[in-house]
Motif scaffolding. Structure first.
Motif, PDB file in Angstrom:
ATOM      1  N   THR A 107       0.812  -1.215   0.000  1.00 28.12           N
ATOM      2  CA  THR A 107       0.000   0.000   0.000  1.00 28.12           C
ATOM      3  C   THR A 107       0.847   1.268   0.000  1.00 28.12           C
ATOM      4  O   THR A 107       0.302   2.373  -0.105  1.00 28.12           O
ATOM      5  CB  THR A 107      -0.956   0.019   1.203  1.00 28.12           C
ATOM      6  OG1 THR A 107      -0.217  -0.229   2.414  1.00 28.12           O
ATOM      7  CG2 THR A 107      -2.037  -1.047   1.052  1.00 28.12           C
ATOM      8  N   ASN A 108       2.173   1.133   0.124  1.00 31.28           N
ATOM      9  CA  ASN A 108       3.078   2.249  -0.168  1.00 31.28           C
ATOM     10  C   ASN A 108       3.190   2.338  -1.680  1.00 31.28           C
ATOM     11  O   ASN A 108       4.037   1.695  -2.293  1.00 31.28           O
ATOM     12  CB  ASN A 108       4.469   2.015   0.436  1.00 31.28           C
ATOM     13  CG  ASN A 108       4.522   2.260   1.922  1.00 31.28           C
ATOM     14  OD1 ASN A 108       3.793   3.088   2.456  1.00 31.28           O
ATOM     15  ND2 ASN A 108       5.412   1.548   2.605  1.00 31.28           N
ATOM     16  N   ILE A 109       2.330   3.132  -2.306  1.00 31.84           N
ATOM     17  CA  ILE A 109       2.232   3.076  -3.762  1.00 31.84           C
ATOM     18  C   ILE A 109       3.252   3.964  -4.468  1.00 31.84           C
ATOM     19  O   ILE A 109       3.447   3.843  -5.669  1.00 31.84           O
ATOM     20  CB  ILE A 109       0.817   3.432  -4.243  1.00 31.84           C
ATOM     21  CG1 ILE A 109       0.464   4.880  -3.892  1.00 31.84           C
ATOM     22  CG2 ILE A 109      -0.204   2.447  -3.678  1.00 31.84           C
ATOM     23  CD1 ILE A 109      -0.826   5.362  -4.534  1.00 31.84           C
ATOM     24  N   ASN A 110       3.909   4.868  -3.711  1.00 32.52           N
ATOM     25  CA  ASN A 110       4.862   5.750  -4.368  1.00 32.52           C
ATOM     26  C   ASN A 110       5.827   6.323  -3.336  1.00 32.52           C
ATOM     27  O   ASN A 110       5.520   6.389  -2.139  1.00 32.52           O
ATOM     28  CB  ASN A 110       4.139   6.897  -5.073  1.00 32.52           C
ATOM     29  CG  ASN A 110       4.963   7.524  -6.188  1.00 32.52           C
ATOM     30  OD1 ASN A 110       6.091   7.100  -6.460  1.00 32.52           O
ATOM     31  ND2 ASN A 110       4.407   8.527  -6.847  1.00 32.52           N
ATOM     32  N   PHE A 111       6.998   6.717  -3.822  1.00 38.82           N
ATOM     33  CA  PHE A 111       7.978   7.460  -3.024  1.00 38.82           C
ATOM     34  C   PHE A 111       8.034   8.865  -3.624  1.00 38.82           C
ATOM     35  O   PHE A 111       8.572   9.064  -4.702  1.00 38.82           O
ATOM     36  CB  PHE A 111       9.347   6.776  -3.084  1.00 38.82           C
ATOM     37  CG  PHE A 111       9.302   5.348  -2.615  1.00 38.82           C
ATOM     38  CD1 PHE A 111       9.303   5.049  -1.270  1.00 38.82           C
ATOM     39  CD2 PHE A 111       9.226   4.305  -3.530  1.00 38.82           C
ATOM     40  CE1 PHE A 111       9.238   3.729  -0.829  1.00 38.82           C
ATOM     41  CE2 PHE A 111       9.165   2.990  -3.104  1.00 38.82           C
ATOM     42  CZ  PHE A 111       9.170   2.704  -1.743  1.00 38.82           C
ATOM     43  N   LEU A 112       7.447   9.817  -2.909  1.00 38.61           N
ATOM     44  CA  LEU A 112       7.176  11.109  -3.523  1.00 38.61           C
ATOM     45  C   LEU A 112       8.332  12.084  -3.483  1.00 38.61           C
ATOM     46  O   LEU A 112       8.314  13.090  -4.179  1.00 38.61           O
ATOM     47  CB  LEU A 112       5.946  11.753  -2.865  1.00 38.61           C
ATOM     48  CG  LEU A 112       4.611  11.142  -3.294  1.00 38.61           C
ATOM     49  CD1 LEU A 112       3.467  11.886  -2.642  1.00 38.61           C
ATOM     50  CD2 LEU A 112       4.466  11.178  -4.807  1.00 38.61           C
ATOM     51  N   ASN A 113       9.294  11.856  -2.657  1.00 42.10           N
ATOM     52  CA  ASN A 113      10.396  12.807  -2.553  1.00 42.10           C
ATOM     53  C   ASN A 113      11.590  12.127  -1.904  1.00 42.10           C
ATOM     54  O   ASN A 113      11.442  11.138  -1.193  1.00 42.10           O
ATOM     55  CB  ASN A 113       9.990  14.032  -1.720  1.00 42.10           C
ATOM     56  CG  ASN A 113       9.181  13.646  -0.501  1.00 42.10           C
ATOM     57  OD1 ASN A 113       9.707  13.038   0.421  1.00 42.10           O
ATOM     58  ND2 ASN A 113       7.900  13.966  -0.483  1.00 42.10           N
ATOM     59  N   MET A 114      12.773  12.653  -2.186  1.00 46.75           N
ATOM     60  CA  MET A 114      13.988  12.191  -1.522  1.00 46.75           C
ATOM     61  C   MET A 114      14.801  13.409  -1.124  1.00 46.75           C
ATOM     62  O   MET A 114      14.746  14.455  -1.792  1.00 46.75           O
ATOM     63  CB  MET A 114      14.816  11.276  -2.423  1.00 46.75           C
ATOM     64  CG  MET A 114      14.145   9.979  -2.801  1.00 46.75           C
ATOM     65  SD  MET A 114      15.236   8.820  -3.691  1.00 46.75           S
ATOM     66  CE  MET A 114      15.974   7.941  -2.314  1.00 46.75           C
ATOM     67  N   VAL A 115      15.545  13.276  -0.038  1.00 45.24           N
ATOM     68  CA  VAL A 115      16.390  14.359   0.436  1.00 45.24           C
ATOM     69  C   VAL A 115      17.582  13.757   1.152  1.00 45.24           C
ATOM     70  O   VAL A 115      17.504  12.627   1.658  1.00 45.24           O
ATOM     71  CB  VAL A 115      15.598  15.298   1.383  1.00 45.24           C
ATOM     72  CG1 VAL A 115      15.247  14.603   2.689  1.00 45.24           C
ATOM     73  CG2 VAL A 115      16.351  16.592   1.638  1.00 45.24           C
ATOM     74  N   GLU A 116      18.688  14.476   1.154  1.00 52.29           N
ATOM     75  CA  GLU A 116      19.840  14.075   1.951  1.00 52.29           C
ATOM     76  C   GLU A 116      19.914  14.937   3.202  1.00 52.29           C
ATOM     77  O   GLU A 116      19.590  16.128   3.169  1.00 52.29           O
ATOM     78  CB  GLU A 116      21.134  14.235   1.157  1.00 52.29           C
ATOM     79  CG  GLU A 116      21.348  13.164   0.119  1.00 52.29           C
ATOM     80  CD  GLU A 116      22.699  13.308  -0.550  1.00 52.29           C
ATOM     81  OE1 GLU A 116      23.558  12.434  -0.337  1.00 52.29           O
ATOM     82  OE2 GLU A 116      22.890  14.287  -1.294  1.00 52.29           O
ATOM     83  N   PHE A 117      20.353  14.312   4.313  1.00 50.70           N
ATOM     84  CA  PHE A 117      20.455  15.046   5.571  1.00 50.70           C
ATOM     85  C   PHE A 117      21.709  14.612   6.308  1.00 50.70           C
ATOM     86  O   PHE A 117      21.960  13.425   6.494  1.00 50.70           O
ATOM     87  CB  PHE A 117      19.223  14.778   6.438  1.00 50.70           C
ATOM     88  CG  PHE A 117      19.214  15.540   7.731  1.00 50.70           C
ATOM     89  CD1 PHE A 117      19.240  16.924   7.748  1.00 50.70           C
ATOM     90  CD2 PHE A 117      19.171  14.866   8.942  1.00 50.70           C
ATOM     91  CE1 PHE A 117      19.229  17.634   8.940  1.00 50.70           C
ATOM     92  CE2 PHE A 117      19.159  15.560  10.135  1.00 50.70           C
ATOM     93  CZ  PHE A 117      19.184  16.944  10.144  1.00 50.70           C
ATOM     94  N   ASP A 118      22.500  15.609   6.709  1.00 50.76           N
ATOM     95  CA  ASP A 118      23.713  15.380   7.489  1.00 50.76           C
ATOM     96  C   ASP A 118      23.419  15.804   8.920  1.00 50.76           C
ATOM     97  O   ASP A 118      23.255  16.996   9.200  1.00 50.76           O
ATOM     98  CB  ASP A 118      24.858  16.203   6.904  1.00 50.76           C
ATOM     99  CG  ASP A 118      26.190  15.968   7.632  1.00 50.76           C
ATOM    100  OD1 ASP A 118      26.193  15.290   8.673  1.00 50.76           O
ATOM    101  OD2 ASP A 118      27.210  16.499   7.160  1.00 50.76           O
ATOM    102  N   ASN A 119      23.330  14.827   9.834  1.00 50.13           N
ATOM    103  CA  ASN A 119      22.993  15.155  11.224  1.00 50.13           C
ATOM    104  C   ASN A 119      24.226  15.431  12.086  1.00 50.13           C
ATOM    105  O   ASN A 119      24.128  15.528  13.306  1.00 50.13           O
ATOM    106  CB  ASN A 119      22.139  14.050  11.857  1.00 50.13           C
ATOM    107  CG  ASN A 119      22.863  12.723  11.977  1.00 50.13           C
ATOM    108  OD1 ASN A 119      24.085  12.641  11.840  1.00 50.13           O
ATOM    109  ND2 ASN A 119      22.106  11.661  12.236  1.00 50.13           N
TER     110      ASN A 119
END
Length: 218
Positions: A107-119
């Motif tokens: 039911t996860n039909i799409n991955f709408l965005n991606m981002v990189e994060f440096d914590n």
């Protein structure tokens, strides 16, 4: 930040569009496949990666920070039948599948965005889902560009069906949701590495349940 207020919508609606990126010196275009399936131009990929239910490639994402992910382009394919699919490539000739079933949740039909994060300790890719049926949207994280784990906030209401946008600001990673029941939400984290690291920073729908979606964060 964009906020969508539309009390007439009773179903999940996700905007789909063309994605154009310059990768390895060439322009690459991906998008809808009409009545057939999604296609990517400037590659040998046609026919929805041999699955006609892959009806859209939402975007092309090229990480710049994450070890194991730089030099790769990531392509998510919307699939409302078997679950969203995520692939990566270095040349748009061969594609490696990271998931073909919404990371085990069809039911996860799409991955709408991606981002990189440096914590400050490690760099990671994060991607949010659009989800139908029971359960809320999920948020996946990878520190090597291959293995992803779910770090969606603990306690986030299941009526949040879509993680619409993500952005970094200062030392925090933010994301917004689509919630057609009680209103959109904004969450943030300073490390984004676990479900208990997130804090909701907006009132639900900014006090108006008709504000159903954070259209984007920039």
């Amino acid at each position: 930040m964009g906020v969508l207020n539309d009390s007439r919508r009773g179903d999940l609606q996700v905007a789909r569009h063309w994605a154009v990126r310059v990768f390895v010196g060439a322009m690459v275009c991906a998008g809808l496949g009409g009545s057939a399936s999604a296609e990517t131009w400037r590659s040998n990929m046609t026919g929805g990666f041999a699955d006609a239910n892959n009806d859209a490639i939402s975007y092309i994402f090229s990480p710049q920070l994450t070890t194991g992910a730089t030099g790769w382009a990531y392509l998510p394919a919307r699939n409302a039948v078997g679950g969203g699919q995520l692939r990566r490539t270095t040349d748009f000739a061969t594609f490696s599948a990271l998931t073909t079933n919404g990371f085990g949740v069809p039911t996860n039909i799409n991955f709408l965005n991606m981002v990189e994060f440096d914590n400050g300790t490690e760099k990671a890719i994060l991607t949010g889902t659009a989800r139908t049926g029971a359960g809320g949207a999920q948020l996946y994280r990878s520190t090597d560009g291959v293995a992803f784990s779910n770090v969606v906030p603990l306690g986030m209401a299941t009526q949040n069906k879509v993680i619409v946008g993500m952005a970094t600001m200062g030392d925090y990673l933010y994301f917004g949701t689509q919630n057609d029941v009680s209103g959109a939400e904004i969450w943030r984290s300073s490390n984004a590495n676990a479900g208990n690291s997130w804090v909701q920073v907006s009132t639900t729908g900014f006090g108006n349940s008709g504000n159903t979606a954070i259209s984007y964060l920039k």
